[in-house]
Write an enzyme that holds these catalytic residues in place. Sequence first.
Site, PDB file in Angstrom:
ATOM      1  N   ASP A  21      38.580  45.211  32.675  1.00  0.00           N
ATOM      2  CA  ASP A  21      37.713  44.582  31.679  1.00  0.00           C
ATOM      3  C   ASP A  21      38.518  43.599  30.823  1.00  0.00           C
ATOM      4  O   ASP A  21      39.699  43.835  30.549  1.00  0.00           O
ATOM      5  CB  ASP A  21      37.100  45.674  30.786  1.00  0.00           C
ATOM      6  CG  ASP A  21      35.901  45.158  30.009  1.00  0.00           C
ATOM      7  OD1 ASP A  21      35.440  44.028  30.275  1.00  0.00           O
ATOM      8  OD2 ASP A  21      35.432  45.884  29.115  1.00  0.00           O
ATOM      9  N   GLY A  22      37.866  42.523  30.418  1.00  0.00           N
ATOM     10  CA  GLY A  22      38.498  41.620  29.457  1.00  0.00           C
ATOM     11  C   GLY A  22      38.825  40.235  29.995  1.00  0.00           C
ATOM     12  O   GLY A  22      39.471  39.443  29.293  1.00  0.00           O
ATOM     13  N   GLY A  24      36.823  37.699  30.454  1.00  0.00           N
ATOM     14  CA  GLY A  24      36.143  36.681  29.650  1.00  0.00           C
ATOM     15  C   GLY A  24      36.830  36.471  28.310  1.00  0.00           C
ATOM     16  O   GLY A  24      37.036  35.333  27.867  1.00  0.00           O
ATOM     17  N   ARG A  25      37.204  37.593  27.665  1.00  0.00           N
ATOM     18  CA  ARG A  25      37.892  37.467  26.360  1.00  0.00           C
ATOM     19  C   ARG A  25      39.265  36.813  26.517  1.00  0.00           C
ATOM     20  O   ARG A  25      39.691  36.035  25.692  1.00  0.00           O
ATOM     21  CB  ARG A  25      38.013  38.853  25.696  1.00  0.00           C
ATOM     22  CG  ARG A  25      36.774  39.241  24.927  1.00  0.00           C
ATOM     23  CD  ARG A  25      36.732  40.713  24.648  1.00  0.00           C
ATOM     24  NE  ARG A  25      36.363  41.459  25.850  1.00  0.00           N
ATOM     25  CZ  ARG A  25      36.449  42.775  25.970  1.00  0.00           C
ATOM     26  NH1 ARG A  25      36.923  43.486  24.968  1.00  0.00           N
ATOM     27  NH2 ARG A  25      36.074  43.368  27.078  1.00  0.00           N
ATOM     28  N   HIS A  38      38.788  35.173  35.294  1.00  0.00           N
ATOM     29  CA  HIS A  38      38.649  35.942  36.539  1.00  0.00           C
ATOM     30  C   HIS A  38      39.789  35.593  37.507  1.00  0.00           C
ATOM     31  O   HIS A  38      40.340  36.464  38.179  1.00  0.00           O
ATOM     32  CB  HIS A  38      37.287  35.668  37.181  1.00  0.00           C
ATOM     33  CG  HIS A  38      36.127  36.151  36.348  1.00  0.00           C
ATOM     34  ND1 HIS A  38      36.112  37.378  35.737  1.00  0.00           N
ATOM     35  CD2 HIS A  38      34.942  35.560  36.018  1.00  0.00           C
ATOM     36  CE1 HIS A  38      34.969  37.540  35.074  1.00  0.00           C
ATOM     37  NE2 HIS A  38      34.250  36.432  35.218  1.00  0.00           N
ATOM     38  N   SER A  66      29.984  45.024  39.065  1.00  0.00           N
ATOM     39  CA  SER A  66      29.038  46.124  38.865  1.00  0.00           C
ATOM     40  C   SER A  66      27.634  45.679  39.238  1.00  0.00           C
ATOM     41  O   SER A  66      27.342  44.474  39.313  1.00  0.00           O
ATOM     42  CB  SER A  66      29.060  46.572  37.401  1.00  0.00           C
ATOM     43  OG  SER A  66      28.405  45.622  36.598  1.00  0.00           O
ATOM     44  N   SER A  67      26.751  46.662  39.457  1.00  0.00           N
ATOM     45  CA  SER A  67      25.361  46.280  39.769  1.00  0.00           C
ATOM     46  C   SER A  67      24.749  45.501  38.608  1.00  0.00           C
ATOM     47  O   SER A  67      23.861  44.680  38.809  1.00  0.00           O
ATOM     48  CB  SER A  67      24.509  47.493  40.151  1.00  0.00           C
ATOM     49  OG  SER A  67      25.034  48.679  39.686  1.00  0.00           O
ATOM     50  N   TRP A  70      25.056  41.347  38.257  1.00  0.00           N
ATOM     51  CA  TRP A  70      24.103  40.372  38.822  1.00  0.00           C
ATOM     52  C   TRP A  70      23.311  39.681  37.722  1.00  0.00           C
ATOM     53  O   TRP A  70      22.735  38.620  37.949  1.00  0.00           O
ATOM     54  CB  TRP A  70      23.122  41.065  39.781  1.00  0.00           C
ATOM     55  CG  TRP A  70      23.744  41.531  41.063  1.00  0.00           C
ATOM     56  CD1 TRP A  70      24.008  42.825  41.414  1.00  0.00           C
ATOM     57  CD2 TRP A  70      24.179  40.723  42.162  1.00  0.00           C
ATOM     58  NE1 TRP A  70      24.583  42.874  42.662  1.00  0.00           N
ATOM     59  CE2 TRP A  70      24.695  41.603  43.152  1.00  0.00           C
ATOM     60  CE3 TRP A  70      24.190  39.351  42.424  1.00  0.00           C
ATOM     61  CZ2 TRP A  70      25.209  41.152  44.358  1.00  0.00           C
ATOM     62  CZ3 TRP A  70      24.703  38.905  43.634  1.00  0.00           C
ATOM     63  CH2 TRP A  70      25.199  39.791  44.584  1.00  0.00           C
ATOM     64  N   ARG A  72      24.513  38.338  35.145  1.00  0.00           N
ATOM     65  CA  ARG A  72      25.284  37.222  34.555  1.00  0.00           C
ATOM     66  C   ARG A  72      24.772  35.894  35.112  1.00  0.00           C
ATOM     67  O   ARG A  72      24.127  35.863  36.160  1.00  0.00           O
ATOM     68  CB  ARG A  72      26.765  37.390  34.862  1.00  0.00           C
ATOM     69  CG  ARG A  72      27.329  38.618  34.179  1.00  0.00           C
ATOM     70  CD  ARG A  72      28.827  38.645  34.235  1.00  0.00           C
ATOM     71  NE  ARG A  72      29.303  39.822  33.507  1.00  0.00           N
ATOM     72  CZ  ARG A  72      30.543  40.027  33.123  1.00  0.00           C
ATOM     73  NH1 ARG A  72      31.475  39.142  33.393  1.00  0.00           N
ATOM     74  NH2 ARG A  72      30.877  41.114  32.456  1.00  0.00           N
ATOM     75  N   LEU A 132      48.489  52.741  51.211  1.00  0.00           N
ATOM     76  CA  LEU A 132      47.613  52.778  50.029  1.00  0.00           C
ATOM     77  C   LEU A 132      46.192  52.506  50.481  1.00  0.00           C
ATOM     78  O   LEU A 132      45.938  51.561  51.235  1.00  0.00           O
ATOM     79  CB  LEU A 132      48.026  51.700  49.018  1.00  0.00           C
ATOM     80  CG  LEU A 132      47.073  51.539  47.823  1.00  0.00           C
ATOM     81  CD1 LEU A 132      47.267  52.684  46.824  1.00  0.00           C
ATOM     82  CD2 LEU A 132      47.276  50.206  47.107  1.00  0.00           C
ATOM     83  N   SER A 197      30.749  52.949  31.732  1.00  0.00           N
ATOM     84  CA  SER A 197      29.914  51.857  32.249  1.00  0.00           C
ATOM     85  C   SER A 197      29.416  52.089  33.679  1.00  0.00           C
ATOM     86  O   SER A 197      29.548  51.209  34.541  1.00  0.00           O
ATOM     87  CB  SER A 197      30.680  50.528  32.168  1.00  0.00           C
ATOM     88  OG  SER A 197      30.901  50.191  30.833  1.00  0.00           O
TER      89      SER A 197
HETATM   90  C1  FPP Z   1      35.398  42.198  33.528  1.00  0.00           C
HETATM   91  O1  FPP Z   1      35.711  41.183  32.635  1.00  0.00           O
HETATM   92  C2  FPP Z   1      35.783  41.829  34.885  1.00  0.00           C
HETATM   93  C3  FPP Z   1      34.910  41.510  35.866  1.00  0.00           C
HETATM   94  C4  FPP Z   1      33.461  41.530  35.674  1.00  0.00           C
HETATM   95  C5  FPP Z   1      35.365  41.089  37.205  1.00  0.00           C
HETATM   96  C6  FPP Z   1      36.655  41.615  37.717  1.00  0.00           C
HETATM   97  C7  FPP Z   1      37.089  40.768  38.846  1.00  0.00           C
HETATM   98  C8  FPP Z   1      38.358  40.367  39.108  1.00  0.00           C
HETATM   99  C9  FPP Z   1      39.515  40.845  38.361  1.00  0.00           C
HETATM  100  C10 FPP Z   1      38.648  39.361  40.178  1.00  0.00           C
HETATM  101  C11 FPP Z   1      38.275  39.704  41.588  1.00  0.00           C
HETATM  102  C12 FPP Z   1      38.651  41.053  42.052  1.00  0.00           C
HETATM  103  C13 FPP Z   1      39.368  41.352  43.183  1.00  0.00           C
HETATM  104  C14 FPP Z   1      39.494  42.782  43.595  1.00  0.00           C
HETATM  105  C15 FPP Z   1      40.046  40.346  44.006  1.00  0.00           C
HETATM  106  P1  FPP Z   1      34.569  40.530  31.762  1.00  0.00           P
HETATM  107  O2  FPP Z   1      34.186  39.241  32.397  1.00  0.00           O
HETATM  108  O3  FPP Z   1      33.440  41.491  31.570  1.00  0.00           O
HETATM  109  O4  FPP Z   1      35.353  40.294  30.419  1.00  0.00           O
HETATM  110  P2  FPP Z   1      34.774  40.285  28.929  1.00  0.00           P
HETATM  111  O5  FPP Z   1      34.236  41.674  28.674  1.00  0.00           O
HETATM  112  O6  FPP Z   1      35.985  39.968  28.140  1.00  0.00           O
HETATM  113  O7  FPP Z   1      33.722  39.221  28.899  1.00  0.00           O
END
Ligand code: FPP
Length: 254
Positions: A21-22, A24-25, A38, A66-67, A70, A72, A132, A197
């Site tokens: 998580d994080g 976007g921030r 990302h 996550s489900s 979608w 977003r 792994l 979540s």
């Molecule tokens: C949450 O951050 C993260 C996601 C929704 C996507 C995670 C995806 C990746 C790290 C890249 C692709 C993955 C692989 C396995 C190659 P957020 O956007 O919700 O952040 P925020 O809460 O700060 O807005």
Amino acid sequence: MSAPPPVPPPPVPRHIAIIMDGNGRWAARHGLPRAAGHREGVQAVRRTIEAAIGHGVEWLTLFAFSSENWRRPVEEVTDLTFLLRHYLRSELRELAEAGVRLHIIGERDRFGSSLKAELADAEARTAANRKLNLVIALSYGARAEIATAARRIAEAAMAGTLDPTTVDETIFAAHLSTAGMPDPDLVIRTSGEQRLSNFLLWQAAYAELVFDDALWPDFGAANLGRAIAEYARRERRFGARPGPADAPPDGEGP
Ligand code: FPP
């Protein structure tokens, strides 16, 4: 004087699951578009896989989509699926050489047929690897997973292939998308949020939870090491338990 008994190595979780998580921030803090967060998150995925292998972790599950994601904006969903596809194409060979076996959980039918084919190909090409197990949760939601398992069990009972009176936790777990995988011993969530979540709600019943304030793109080997050390400390505190999470004794409290 006899030598002191050898100190056993601290326990390493067999299965670590991470809510990344994080992104976007992180992007906002750097004055960048969310897609850049990302992209940087993919670097953290690389670092984390390498560090997990270094610690001898057998299973690593990453919550990539996550489900609920979608909902977003379509551009962000496109960015995320593009990144995933790009990641698979550019890194599959390296992952395979490192002994990584890829598994996908979640509602993959919601993705287009070409991505679905690439996911199936990546799973097939790494199926013999044992170093792994990397589980990527895509379009994953635990409640939907549990409801699907219940529906499959009901259908099997109606078809006469399953005696409903035999349904127990083991049979139920065998109908989840994680059938055959060990439960996570440690769940890590980054960015300071302290929620599950809708992630692995059945499987994480006995997992230790560690929350890290780092935003996912800043996560790396040191963060993983600290989470494992915290896990080891908690295990020592509850040393009466026979194992990390698989077989809690009857009557154990939360
Ligand atoms: C949450 O951050 C993260 C996601 C929704 C996507 C995670 C995806 C990746 C790290 C890249 C692709 C993955 C692989 C396995 C190659 P957020 O956007 O919700 O952040 P925020 O809460 O700060 O807005």
